[in-house]
Design a protein around this motif. Structure first.
Motif, PDB file in Angstrom:
ATOM      1  N   TYR A 101       0.834  -1.210   0.000  1.00  0.00           N
ATOM      2  CA  TYR A 101       0.000   0.000   0.000  1.00  0.00           C
ATOM      3  C   TYR A 101       0.869   1.261   0.000  1.00  0.00           C
ATOM      4  O   TYR A 101       0.491   2.289  -0.568  1.00  0.00           O
ATOM      5  CB  TYR A 101      -0.921   0.007   1.216  1.00  0.00           C
ATOM      6  CG  TYR A 101      -2.228  -0.739   1.010  1.00  0.00           C
ATOM      7  CD1 TYR A 101      -3.210  -0.253   0.157  1.00  0.00           C
ATOM      8  CD2 TYR A 101      -2.483  -1.928   1.674  1.00  0.00           C
ATOM      9  CE1 TYR A 101      -4.407  -0.930  -0.038  1.00  0.00           C
ATOM     10  CE2 TYR A 101      -3.678  -2.618   1.497  1.00  0.00           C
ATOM     11  CZ  TYR A 101      -4.625  -2.117   0.635  1.00  0.00           C
ATOM     12  OH  TYR A 101      -5.801  -2.796   0.444  1.00  0.00           O
ATOM     13  N   ASN A 106      -3.140  -0.889  -5.469  1.00  0.00           N
ATOM     14  CA  ASN A 106      -4.517  -1.051  -5.028  1.00  0.00           C
ATOM     15  C   ASN A 106      -4.662  -2.323  -4.187  1.00  0.00           C
ATOM     16  O   ASN A 106      -3.697  -3.076  -3.988  1.00  0.00           O
ATOM     17  CB  ASN A 106      -5.485  -1.084  -6.221  1.00  0.00           C
ATOM     18  CG  ASN A 106      -5.166  -2.215  -7.190  1.00  0.00           C
ATOM     19  OD1 ASN A 106      -4.662  -3.263  -6.805  1.00  0.00           O
ATOM     20  ND2 ASN A 106      -5.446  -1.996  -8.467  1.00  0.00           N
ATOM     21  N   THR A 107      -5.874  -2.571  -3.708  1.00  0.00           N
ATOM     22  CA  THR A 107      -6.095  -3.680  -2.778  1.00  0.00           C
ATOM     23  C   THR A 107      -5.805  -5.036  -3.428  1.00  0.00           C
ATOM     24  O   THR A 107      -5.125  -5.884  -2.851  1.00  0.00           O
ATOM     25  CB  THR A 107      -7.539  -3.658  -2.257  1.00  0.00           C
ATOM     26  OG1 THR A 107      -7.756  -2.442  -1.534  1.00  0.00           O
ATOM     27  CG2 THR A 107      -7.792  -4.836  -1.322  1.00  0.00           C
ATOM     28  N   ILE A 178      -6.455   3.115   4.206  1.00  0.00           N
ATOM     29  CA  ILE A 178      -6.269   1.695   4.453  1.00  0.00           C
ATOM     30  C   ILE A 178      -4.843   1.402   4.918  1.00  0.00           C
ATOM     31  O   ILE A 178      -4.619   0.542   5.786  1.00  0.00           O
ATOM     32  CB  ILE A 178      -6.585   0.872   3.183  1.00  0.00           C
ATOM     33  CG1 ILE A 178      -8.040   1.086   2.764  1.00  0.00           C
ATOM     34  CG2 ILE A 178      -6.325  -0.609   3.423  1.00  0.00           C
ATOM     35  CD1 ILE A 178      -9.035   0.586   3.792  1.00  0.00           C
TER      36      ILE A 178
END
Length: 266
Positions: A101, A106-107, A178
């Protein structure tokens, strides 16, 4: 007058959203596990019963009974060890996700990278590698990451993973950072593990003393038998048998309570 018995509910394993995930509340014994547990139980049961009763029939029966009892004890021990290893692997997962991250990924890509990293560390068949394969495959098939993490948390039975899944879900809804959430969760788990290790180090001496105290009566019996008398093999009259059974029960109760008192959870 009627007495109602409460019916025992059968545990229903939690299913994975993607095929391949296991319920960590249940540990399935392998042939190797059953063999090890059986041999350990047989050895302990035979040794203790022979020292106390000096009777071949009693020794065989006791060895078989303890071997059967050892299956459940060993299964519980293996389950606890597996969940502890899973928590340590999950900590490394958070480390990898934090790094990914931080580079702006991205996730989905972050979890893909973590999958590759942890596969190199723990191997293809490790629990965390299997779970990451499920998560990545699920996201590629349009399953929400928060649902995948929640399902993983429910199957793992670990509070830290459940907390992370809840925080991750809320963070996605509210648009929180996040990266910061994962880093904070990682720090909390690291602190918890360090505290637990310090506690285990502090009580290691007490556990060793407990084990020595449980072995000493057997050592004394062996020593008395070496004196040449028949002191350790007193006739198995009803009174003597009852006294010996009470002594064995007290030894087991003392060991059981001792293990409970030294099993400290953070």
């Amino acid at each position: 007058m009627m007495f109602w018995k409460k019916k025992e509910e059968k545990y229903e394993p939690i299913e994975s959203l993607i095929y391949g995930g296991e319920d960590y509340h249940v540990y399935h014994m392998t042939v190797k596990d059953r063999t090890v547990a059986g041999l350990m139980g047989t050895g302990i049961g035979a040794a203790v019963s022979w020292l106390f009763f000096k009777n071949i029939v009693v020794t065989i029966v006791a060895a078989a009974a303890v071997a059967a009892l050892a299956q459940g004890i060993y299964q519980e021990s293996r389950q606890k060890k597996r969940k502890k290893e899973l928590l340590l692997q999950f900590k490394d997962l958070l480390e990898s996700l934090t790094s990914s991250y931080a580079t702006g990924k991205n996730t989905l890509d972050s979890f893909r990278d973590a999958w590759g990293d942890l596969e190199q560390i723990y191997g293809e068949k490790s629990d965390i590698t299997t779970e990451l394969a499920i998560i990545v495959t699920g996201m590629e098939n349009n399953i929400k990451i928060e649902d995948l993490l929640t399902n993983f948390a429910q199957r793992s039975g670990l509070e830290d993973i459940a907390s992370f899944a809840d925080v991750f879900r809320v963070s996605l809804r509210q648009g929180a950072n996040i990266q910061d959430i994962i880093a904070s969760t990682r720090d909390v788990i690291n602190d918890k593990i360090e505290i637990e290790m310090e506690i285990q180090t502090m009580i290691a001496g007490n556990k060793n003393e407990l084990n020595i105290m449980m072995i000493m009566p057997l050592v004394i019996l062996v020593s008395l038998g070496g004196l040449g008398g028949n002191m350790t093999a007193a006739s198995n009259t009803p009174v003597n048998v009852v006294i010996k059974l009470i002594a064995l029960g007290m030894f087991y109760l003392a060991y059981f309570l001792g293990r409970k008192f030294t099993d400290i959870k953070v």
